[in-house]
Enzyme design. Structure first.
Site, PDB file in Angstrom:
ATOM      1  N   PRO A  43      43.129  39.021  39.121  1.00 42.97           N
ATOM      2  CA  PRO A  43      41.834  39.394  39.701  1.00 42.97           C
ATOM      3  C   PRO A  43      41.816  40.750  40.435  1.00 42.97           C
ATOM      4  CG  PRO A  43      42.474  37.169  40.384  1.00 42.97           C
ATOM      5  CD  PRO A  43      43.666  37.807  39.764  1.00 42.97           C
ATOM      6  N   GLU A  44      42.992  41.321  40.710  1.00 38.35           N
ATOM      7  CA  GLU A  44      43.024  42.559  41.501  1.00 38.35           C
ATOM      8  C   GLU A  44      42.412  43.719  40.720  1.00 38.35           C
ATOM      9  OE1 GLU A  44      43.543  42.390  44.464  1.00 38.35           O
ATOM     10  OE2 GLU A  44      45.009  40.831  44.903  1.00 38.35           O
ATOM     11  N   GLY A  45      41.713  44.591  41.454  1.00 35.19           N
ATOM     12  CA  GLY A  45      40.990  45.702  40.828  1.00 35.19           C
ATOM     13  C   GLY A  45      41.824  46.961  40.635  1.00 35.19           C
ATOM     14  N   PHE A  46      41.173  47.951  40.054  1.00 31.62           N
ATOM     15  CA  PHE A  46      41.786  49.221  39.684  1.00 31.62           C
ATOM     16  C   PHE A  46      42.468  49.908  40.874  1.00 31.62           C
ATOM     17  CE2 PHE A  46      40.932  53.817  38.306  1.00 31.62           C
ATOM     18  CZ  PHE A  46      41.962  53.831  37.381  1.00 31.62           C
ATOM     19  N   HIS A 283      29.823  55.783  48.795  1.00 32.64           N
ATOM     20  CA  HIS A 283      30.310  54.634  48.017  1.00 32.64           C
ATOM     21  C   HIS A 283      29.723  53.386  48.648  1.00 32.64           C
ATOM     22  CE1 HIS A 283      33.363  51.317  47.208  1.00 32.64           C
ATOM     23  NE2 HIS A 283      32.606  51.434  46.151  1.00 32.64           N
ATOM     24  N   THR A 379      39.091  49.359  48.717  1.00 30.00           N
ATOM     25  CA  THR A 379      40.156  50.251  48.239  1.00 30.00           C
ATOM     26  C   THR A 379      39.569  51.439  47.475  1.00 30.00           C
ATOM     27  OG1 THR A 379      40.445  48.789  46.327  1.00 30.00           O
ATOM     28  CG2 THR A 379      42.013  48.528  48.138  1.00 30.00           C
ATOM     29  N   PHE A 380      38.387  51.281  46.883  1.00 28.59           N
ATOM     30  CA  PHE A 380      37.706  52.393  46.199  1.00 28.59           C
ATOM     31  C   PHE A 380      37.431  53.502  47.218  1.00 28.59           C
ATOM     32  CE2 PHE A 380      34.265  54.769  44.305  1.00 28.59           C
ATOM     33  CZ  PHE A 380      34.364  54.616  42.934  1.00 28.59           C
TER      34      PHE A 380
END
Length: 420
Positions: A43-46, A283, A379-380
């Site tokens: 499930p962890e994102g980019f 963002h 984190t983005f």
């Protein structure tokens, strides 16, 4: 990047910092390598995955100081939660589509997974170590670094085939198989795995699954920043972002004082030297952040109110918004803020850049804004902070976040200064 290239790297042709003790281990053009592979909780994102790369690069540096020629194998990208564009093949994406491999190589030896298959003689991994926490948690409330072979706590995402090999996700490479699999309870920094990999395991290729279990060795120190600075976005994505800035935001490197060197090892911008383009960079994280009823995420009206006040304060008439808001919310946002600008990729562009590339273009444009505001604990947003730090922006223009409409204590993000 084939084996010969990496041999040259070890000899110091490119990566001088690695050269000193390496030369003796490269004889007559022959190199013996050990390969470290890794994966992360699905499930962890980019952007969290980019953070885990920094931890693994640090581990490889630790392993190499002890004398073995370890190479980090980059896990192909694909099937991430935020990559939801329909009708686009987004599996088996090599790192070179998003990042400059030359830049990564100047920090630590890396190779793409398909190169590993070619040089390893097939899609076989000798040993998978599934990392997990300790079932009993911290004993006596005391946290200490430790690592032990333990029974697997969760149901494994692997199964044994008729030949006794382990099959699993392996980045959608169904033909990949592992010879052995062990569960390891680990509590501590990435380097606690070094003795395990050096003394207990002698095979050529080892994969650490659930690598996010390990912590940073030197968070925000020189080693961290060297690896982070080496994560230079692929040139084609930066050029697309630069073209968009020039066309839609009246923003160029010369007018914005955002000078960028292709060689990250020579880039050392003075804090406050970057002026940024005449626009507000935003963002605004939505989706899972609002589903979780987070107190520190504003309503759309609250976010627009904040954007308008920042535009007025900094005399900016344009705002660039990177957001994962759905169609309905986007319509609402545009109604409140008609002057907002977004990077919208055509179907052809999306085929080429993928959702990950579009996210990088968004980050690149936000990183060049006169003033940036992000979303709490995203984190983005963190990656944009780092990019702006590298470019030399005044911290006051970078480390800002939206507050929840009724949030009483609205603490702003921490300034992590680059260590060169």
């Amino acid at each position: 990047w084939n084996l010969l290239t990496i041999c040259f790297l070890l000899l110091g042709v490119v990566a001088a910092p690695l050269a000193a003790a390496e030369t003796q281990r490269v004889h007559a053009g022959f190199c013996y390598f050990r390969y470290l592979l890794y994966d992360v909780n699905p499930p962890e994102g980019f952007n969290l995955r980019r953070d885990v790369y920094i931890r693994m690069a640090s581990l490889v540096k630790t392993l190499r100081t002890a004398g073995d020629d370890w190479v980090l194998v980059l896990p192909p990208w694909g099937r991430l939660y935020h990559w939801q564009s329909p009708n686009i093949y987004q599996l088996r994406i090599p790192w070179g589509e998003f990042f400059s491999l030359t830049s990564l190589q100047a920090n630590v030896p890396v190779m793409e997974y398909e190169e590993f298959i070619a040089e390893n003689g097939g899609p076989f991994i000798d040993q998978v170590l599934v990392l997990q926490n300790y079932a009993e948690g911290w004993t006596d409330g005391k946290w200490e670094e430790k690592v032990d072979e333990r029974p697997c706590i969760e149901k494994l995402m692997y199964s044994k085939d008729k030949q006794g090999y382990y099959r699993g996700w392996f980045w959608s490479y169904e033909e990949t198989r592992a010879r052995n699999l062990t569960c390891i309870s680990a509590q501590g920094h990435a380097s606690i795995m070094a003795p395990v990999l050096q003394k207990n395991i002698t095979v050529t290729s080892v994969m650490l699954d659930r690598a996010e279990t390990l912590l940073h060795d030197h968070y925000a120190g020189k080693d961290y920043w060297d690896t982070r600075r080496s994560m230079v976005f692929a040139k084609h994505l930066r050029l697309i972002g630069d073209d968009f800035r020039a066309k839609h935001l009246n923003s160029t490197d010369s007018s914005d004082h955002t000078f960028y060197s292709e060689d990250w090892t020579r880039m050392q911008a003075k804090l406050g030297s970057a002026k940024g383009g005449p626009y507000l960079g935003v963002h605004l994280r939505r989706k899972d952040f609002i589903w979780g009823h987070r107190e520190d995420v504003p309503t759309l009206k609250g976010a627009v109110k904040k954007m308008r006040s920042l535009m007025k304060k900094h005399k900016l008439d344009r705002v660039f918004v990177a957001t994962d808001a759905d169609g309905e919310e986007l319509k609402e946002l545009k109604r409140y803020l008609p002057e907002m600008v977004q990077f919208e990729a055509s179907t052809e562009d999306l085929e080429l850049f993928k959702d990950g590339g579009v996210a990088i273009i968004d980050q690149w444009i936000c990183a060049h804004a006169r003033f940036f505001i992000g979303t709490s604990v995203s984190t983005f947003s963190f990656r944009i902070h780092e990019e702006r730090e590298i470019l030399g922006f005044d911290p006051k223009t970078t480390y800002n976040r939206f507050c929840g409409d009724s949030e009483k204590e609205c603490e702003q993000p921490t300034h992590w200064k680059i260590v060169y």
